[in-house]
Design an enzyme around this catalytic site. Structure first.
Site, PDB file in Angstrom:
ATOM      1  N   ASN A 201     -13.098 -12.348 -58.606  1.00  0.00           N
ATOM      2  CA  ASN A 201     -14.320 -11.554 -58.788  1.00  0.00           C
ATOM      3  C   ASN A 201     -14.476 -10.485 -57.708  1.00  0.00           C
ATOM      4  OD1 ASN A 201     -15.021 -12.981 -56.510  1.00  0.00           O
ATOM      5  ND2 ASN A 201     -16.793 -14.036 -57.407  1.00  0.00           N
TER       6      ASN A 201
ATOM      7  N   ASP B  97     -13.992 -18.053 -43.229  1.00  0.00           N
ATOM      8  CA  ASP B  97     -14.995 -18.814 -43.960  1.00  0.00           C
ATOM      9  C   ASP B  97     -14.639 -20.289 -44.005  1.00  0.00           C
ATOM     10  OD1 ASP B  97     -12.825 -18.689 -45.678  1.00  0.00           O
ATOM     11  OD2 ASP B  97     -13.819 -17.502 -47.205  1.00  0.00           O
TER      12      ASP B  97
END
Ligand code: GLP
Length: 249
Positions: free
Chosen positions: A143, A74
């Site tokens: 998360n 990413d």
């Protein structure tokens, strides 16, 4: 300690240093066995110790990256490559500038591309043209995100442009002068690239990762915890330090 939990191989190490040495050794073993290996690489603070150790091993003549191909997971979008918070900058600083990987064999989503949709499609095609990833390295967000596959309503298969979760922006703000400076968007490979990797190695260090690691291994498989999809992959190794593994045993 080494164990199998819910069909996942898990190493629980005393501390971050041991975790880093173990992960570097696994990557070295892969490169030794398959010199032209296609590595999926990750960024973040967790990976720094692993890259430091790979650099040390390379300088000691113990690992050769001359045939290795890499694809990063990413990148923020947009961000100048020269920005010291870009993943382009991170990879050069922590690994590429110090080992003999060829620049033309390294790939990171282009954070300066004119058209992010075209960049996502092109990136995905390049990975496919190389036959996919042999060993995918992953960190994990607090998360449960992997790459920048954020919690949501669906697992997204393809490389995509993503709005970062508020919690991710907050977590990553520690690297920036203030929260407003954190890019709000990114490009990430999707779950197809990750789940079709032959092997996956996920690293987690510190108390803040404990809940995400527990949910990844024992929780329901749900896009609300993106890493939980790894329960469906046949060859996943997780290395956690004691703090990140706190809820496991
Ligand atoms: C970033 C990256 C992820 C990484 C995660 C964890 O947002 N996009 O690929 O796994 O954060 O980072 P850290 O290791 O700094 O906790």
């Amino acid at each position: 300690m080494e164990c199998f939990l819910n069909n996942t191989k898990v190493f629980i190490d005393e501390n971050y240093e041991e975790l880093s040495l173990r992960s570097a050794q696994i990557i070295k073993n892969q490169v030794d066995a398959v010199p032209g290996t296609v590595l999926g690489l990750a960024t973040g603070s967790t990976l720094i110790g692993t890259y430091d150790e790979l650099v040390r091993l390379h300088k000691a003549g113990e690992v050769d990256f001359s045939k290795v191909v890499s694809f990063n997971l990413d990148e923020y979008f947009p961000i100048k490559k020269s920005d010291n918070q870009s993943y382009y900058y991170y990879m050069k600083k922590h690994l590429f500038n110090h080992v003999n990987i060829l620049a033309e064999n390294t790939h990171i989503p282009d954070s300066e591309a004119a058209d992010y949709e075209a960049e996502c499609a092109a990136y995905e095609e390049k990975i496919t043209a190389h036959g996919g990833i042999d060993l995918q390295i992953l960190g994990i967000g607090n998360n449960g995100h992997i790459g920048f596959n954020e919690p949501g309503d669906a697992f997204i298969s393809q490389a995509h442009y993503v709005k970062l979760d508020e919690s991710t922006i907050k977590a990553n703000s520690r690297f920036f002068d203030n929260e407003n400076d954190v890019p709000k968007h990114a490009i990430t490979v999707g779950m197809r690239t990750i789940m079709t990797a032959k092997k996956i190695l996920l690293l987690a260090s510190g108390e803040k990762k404990a809940e995400a690691i527990f949910q990844t291994i024992h929780g329901a498989i749900t896009p609300r915890v993106p890493a939980s999809i790894l329960q469906l992959h046949p060859n996943v190794t997780i290395i956690a330090d004691k703090e990140a593994a706190r809820l496991l045993l």
